[in-house]
Design a protein around this motif. Structure first.
Motif, PDB file in Angstrom:
ATOM      1  N   CYS A  72       0.860  -1.174   0.000  1.00  0.00           N
ATOM      2  CA  CYS A  72       0.000   0.000   0.000  1.00  0.00           C
ATOM      3  C   CYS A  72       0.901   1.229   0.000  1.00  0.00           C
ATOM      4  O   CYS A  72       1.954   1.230   0.628  1.00  0.00           O
ATOM      5  N   GLU A  73       0.454   2.294  -0.671  1.00  0.00           N
ATOM      6  CA  GLU A  73       1.337   3.455  -0.810  1.00  0.00           C
ATOM      7  C   GLU A  73       0.522   4.701  -1.108  1.00  0.00           C
ATOM      8  O   GLU A  73      -0.526   4.625  -1.749  1.00  0.00           O
ATOM      9  N   GLY A  74       0.997   5.862  -0.612  1.00  0.00           N
ATOM     10  CA  GLY A  74       0.367   7.116  -0.965  1.00  0.00           C
ATOM     11  C   GLY A  74       0.287   8.089   0.196  1.00  0.00           C
ATOM     12  O   GLY A  74       0.807   7.848   1.290  1.00  0.00           O
ATOM     13  N   LEU A 118       5.892  -4.216   7.251  1.00  0.00           N
ATOM     14  CA  LEU A 118       6.886  -3.194   6.906  1.00  0.00           C
ATOM     15  C   LEU A 118       6.211  -1.848   6.687  1.00  0.00           C
ATOM     16  O   LEU A 118       5.191  -1.760   6.000  1.00  0.00           O
ATOM     17  N   ALA A 119       6.792  -0.791   7.272  1.00  0.00           N
ATOM     18  CA  ALA A 119       6.312   0.571   7.049  1.00  0.00           C
ATOM     19  C   ALA A 119       7.497   1.443   6.654  1.00  0.00           C
ATOM     20  O   ALA A 119       8.532   1.438   7.323  1.00  0.00           O
ATOM     21  N   ASP A 132       3.411   0.629   2.936  1.00  0.00           N
ATOM     22  CA  ASP A 132       3.254  -0.516   3.828  1.00  0.00           C
ATOM     23  C   ASP A 132       3.310  -1.798   3.013  1.00  0.00           C
ATOM     24  O   ASP A 132       2.732  -1.877   1.916  1.00  0.00           O
ATOM     25  N   GLY A 133       3.989  -2.786   3.550  1.00  0.00           N
ATOM     26  CA  GLY A 133       4.104  -4.062   2.860  1.00  0.00           C
ATOM     27  C   GLY A 133       4.295  -5.189   3.851  1.00  0.00           C
ATOM     28  O   GLY A 133       4.205  -5.003   5.066  1.00  0.00           O
ATOM     29  N   ARG A 134       4.548  -6.380   3.326  1.00  0.00           N
ATOM     30  CA  ARG A 134       4.773  -7.546   4.169  1.00  0.00           C
ATOM     31  C   ARG A 134       6.093  -8.200   3.770  1.00  0.00           C
ATOM     32  O   ARG A 134       6.391  -8.362   2.594  1.00  0.00           O
TER      33      ARG A 134
END
Length: 268
Positions: A72-74, A118-119, A132-134
Motif C-alpha cells: 500500500c502506498e500514498g 513493513l512501514a 506498507d508491505g509484508r
C-alpha cells in the motif's frame, strides 16, 4: 433335509462375513472422521491489509492498495493529539549511509522467523506519505524508492524503515532490524531513529535483556530538540538470539516527562 441344512451353512457363513466386513468398514470410517475432526487445523495466514489511516483527499496519489501486490502506498491525513516519542526506523545501516543514497533498488530483509509488517515513512514531519508491505521470513522485498522520492521530493536519507512482528503485548511493539542492501552487515549494531512531537530538553535510553534487570539510563547526545526533530539511537544487538528490550524517556522543554517509549527487538 439334513443335506439341505448342511448346504446352507457355507452360504450363511459367507453372508455373515460380508455383513461383518461392512460393519467394520463403517466403524473404521467413523473412527477416521473422529480423528480428523479432533486434529487442530492449521491457522490460515492473516490476509494483508493496509494501515488504518485516512487517505488524503487533496494529494495524489492517495494512500491505497497497489493492484496485484501486498503493498500500500500514498498520501494520508495525519492528526496529533498529545506529546509523544515516535519510533520511525530500525535498520542495520545508518540513515545517511552513502551506499543507500546511491541505491536504485532496495533489498529489504530481516532475520526473523515470522512474517513482518513493513512501514516506510519520511523521517520529517511532512509530507504525510507512507508505504506498507509484508516481509516473508525467508525472502527479501525488492522496493523501488523512485516513485516515493519523485512524488515527495525527499532523499533516501529522509526515509525511515520499520518492520513489526506480531507481539503478545499491544503496549510493547516487537521490531526487527532491517537490512536494506544485498551486502553483509558490518557489525552488531542497529540504528533506531526517534522523533519527538514537542520540544524536549533531553532524551535518555536503556537497553537490557528481559529478566536481567533494566540497566542504567544513558543520555543521548544531540539535545535539546525542537518540535518534530529526529535523533539516532544506536543499539547493540544480541548475537545469541536473545530478545532485547529498549526504553526511551524524554524531558520536555517545559519540564514535563513525555510518555515513555518501550519496544522489543527480535533476537538476532
Amino acid at each position: 433335509m439334513p443335506g439341505k441344512i448342511c448346504g446352507a451353512v457355507p452360504v450363511l457363513a459367507s453372508r455373515t462375513a460380508a455383513v461383518a466386513r461392512r460393519v467394520l468398514s463403517r466403524l473404521a470410517a467413523a473412527a477416521f472422521a473422529v480423528v480428523a475432526v479432533s486434529q487442530p487445523l492449521a491457522a490460515p495466514a492473516a490476509p494483508f491489509q493496509c494501515a488504518p489511516v485516512l487517505p488524503s483527499a487533496s494529494r495524489t496519489p492517495p494512500y491505497a492498495r497497489v493492484p496485484g501486490k501486498e503493498l500500500c502506498e500514498g498520501y494520508f491525513e495525519q492528526t496529533v493529539s498529545q506529546p509523544f516519542i515516535e519510533l520511525l526506523s530500525l535498520t542495520r545501516h545508518r540513515p545517511d549511509a552513502p551506499q543507500l543514497a546511491a541505491a536504485t533498488v532496495l533489498h529489504i530483509r530481516a532475520r526473523a522467523a515470522t512474517p513482518l509488517a513493513l512501514a516506510i515513512r519520511p523521517l520529517r514531519p511532512s509530507p504525510f506519505y507512507r508505504v506498507d508491505g509484508r516481509l516473508s521470513p525467508a525472502g527479501a522485498l525488492e522496493w523501488n524508492p523512485a516513485p516515493m522520492l519523485a512524488s515527495t521530493g525527499l532523499r533516501m536519507s529522509d526515509l525511515g524503515f520499520l518492520a513489526r512482528a506480531a507481539s503478545p503485548d499491544p503496549d510493547l511493539p516487537l521490531i526487527a532490524p532491517l537490512s536494506l542492501l544485498p551486502v553483509a552487515d558490518a557489525d552488531g549494531l542497529a540504528y533506531v531513529v526517534l522523533r519527538v512531537s514537542v520540544p524536549v530538553a533531553s532524551i535518555a535510553a536503556r537497553q537490557y535483556r528481559p529478566g536481567a534487570g533494566a540497566g542504567s539510563w544513558r543520555e543521548l547526545p544531540g539535545t535539546p530538540l525542537l518540535e518534530w526533530d529526529t535523533i539516532v539511537l544506536p543499539v547493540t544487538l544480541a548475537g545469541d538470539g536473545a530478545e532485547l528490550r529498549v526504553d526511551v524517556r524524554a524531558l520536555g522543554a517545559d519540564g514535563s516527562l513525555l510518555p515513555m517509549l518501550q519496544f522489543a527487538v527480535v533476537g538476532q
